[in-house]
Design an enzyme around this catalytic site. Sequence first.
Site, PDB file in Angstrom:
ATOM      1  NE  ARG A 174      -3.581  -2.590  -0.012  1.00 24.63           N
ATOM      2  CZ  ARG A 174      -3.167  -3.535  -0.701  1.00 24.63           C
ATOM      3  NH1 ARG A 174      -2.223  -3.621  -1.430  1.00 24.63           N
ATOM      4  NH2 ARG A 174      -4.065  -4.622  -0.858  1.00 24.63           N
ATOM      5  CB  SER A 224      -9.415  -2.503   3.817  1.00 28.06           C
ATOM      6  OG  SER A 224      -9.873  -3.655   3.079  1.00 28.06           O
ATOM      7  CD  GLU A 294      -5.689  -0.054   2.653  1.00 31.98           C
ATOM      8  OE1 GLU A 294      -6.249  -0.241   1.400  1.00 31.98           O
ATOM      9  OE2 GLU A 294      -5.369  -1.274   3.246  1.00 31.98           O
TER      10      GLU A 294
END
Length: 316
Positions: A174, A224, A294
Amino acid sequence: MNTTRFLSTLDDLGVNYIENEPMFKHTTFKTGGIADIFIKVKSVGELKTVIKHANDEKIPFFIIGKGSNLLVSDSGIIGAVISLADMDNIEVCGDRIIADAGVPLSALCIKARDNGLTGLEFAYGIPGVVGGAVFMNAGAYGGEMSQVIDTVRAINCCGVENQFSLDLCDFGYRTSVFKNDVLIVTQVEFKLQKGNISEITDKMNELLEKRKTKQPLSFPSAGSTFKRPEGNFAGALIEKNNLKGKKIGGAMVSELHAGFIINYDSASTADILKLMRYVQETVYKNDGVLLEPEVLYVGEPPLDDILPYKNASEIL
């Protein structure tokens, strides 16, 4: 900051913009206050021009795609938000696809399927656009953008453009060089493989069905909420701590998938931030794992100190 002169320049250039635009219209969480100026650019050339004049007039700016991984402050964003959503050209060249930053991932996957190209099935159903997906190295079901990228074109905050081969993208979980060095992705070349259209279609439909049955797609969210901690899963830890269904204001930990915080009842960004922080505190105190967000927060800081924790010492 000379906003009047900046807007006059945008008018002269014929650039599409809106003043005092609510950001809840442009985020998948459906929260966020007013942006002073919301600009929609159509090309790299127009983007460079807007950035140049923003810098000249000392107008702070923030780049947005579809707002699928953002939490925007309830107080809004000072300066300009520049949307790349209208930069959406896409071209197929043999086993390669060249896509502008504003191309939706769903459209990219469909283009690959229709041309018998395999490798992007994992991305079908991920919200957002190509630029944001590369910025975050988005992934799902064992696939990541880094696995299918050949080169990326990006510009820096001064409008200088460069091309990045895969080894220069510094992809990680990520993250990427574009996130770490604040670079604006403008175009991406994907290297795929020839495949069977029927098999590609079946795989895309299979993964999309998984999303529908396991993720709370009927509520606004940013996907998420937390990154996967090493050796574990955020959703599993949150569920282990009996936080499914936990509510603060209009925000709730999804009862379908604990890894998602959803806007179930007209939540504010502050509601979501408070719930994220509560989840972090609970999981850390019981399991010693600090969940790292995130989603990205942008805009004015909250009036009270409710931003998610960045390290464990803040909790203790």
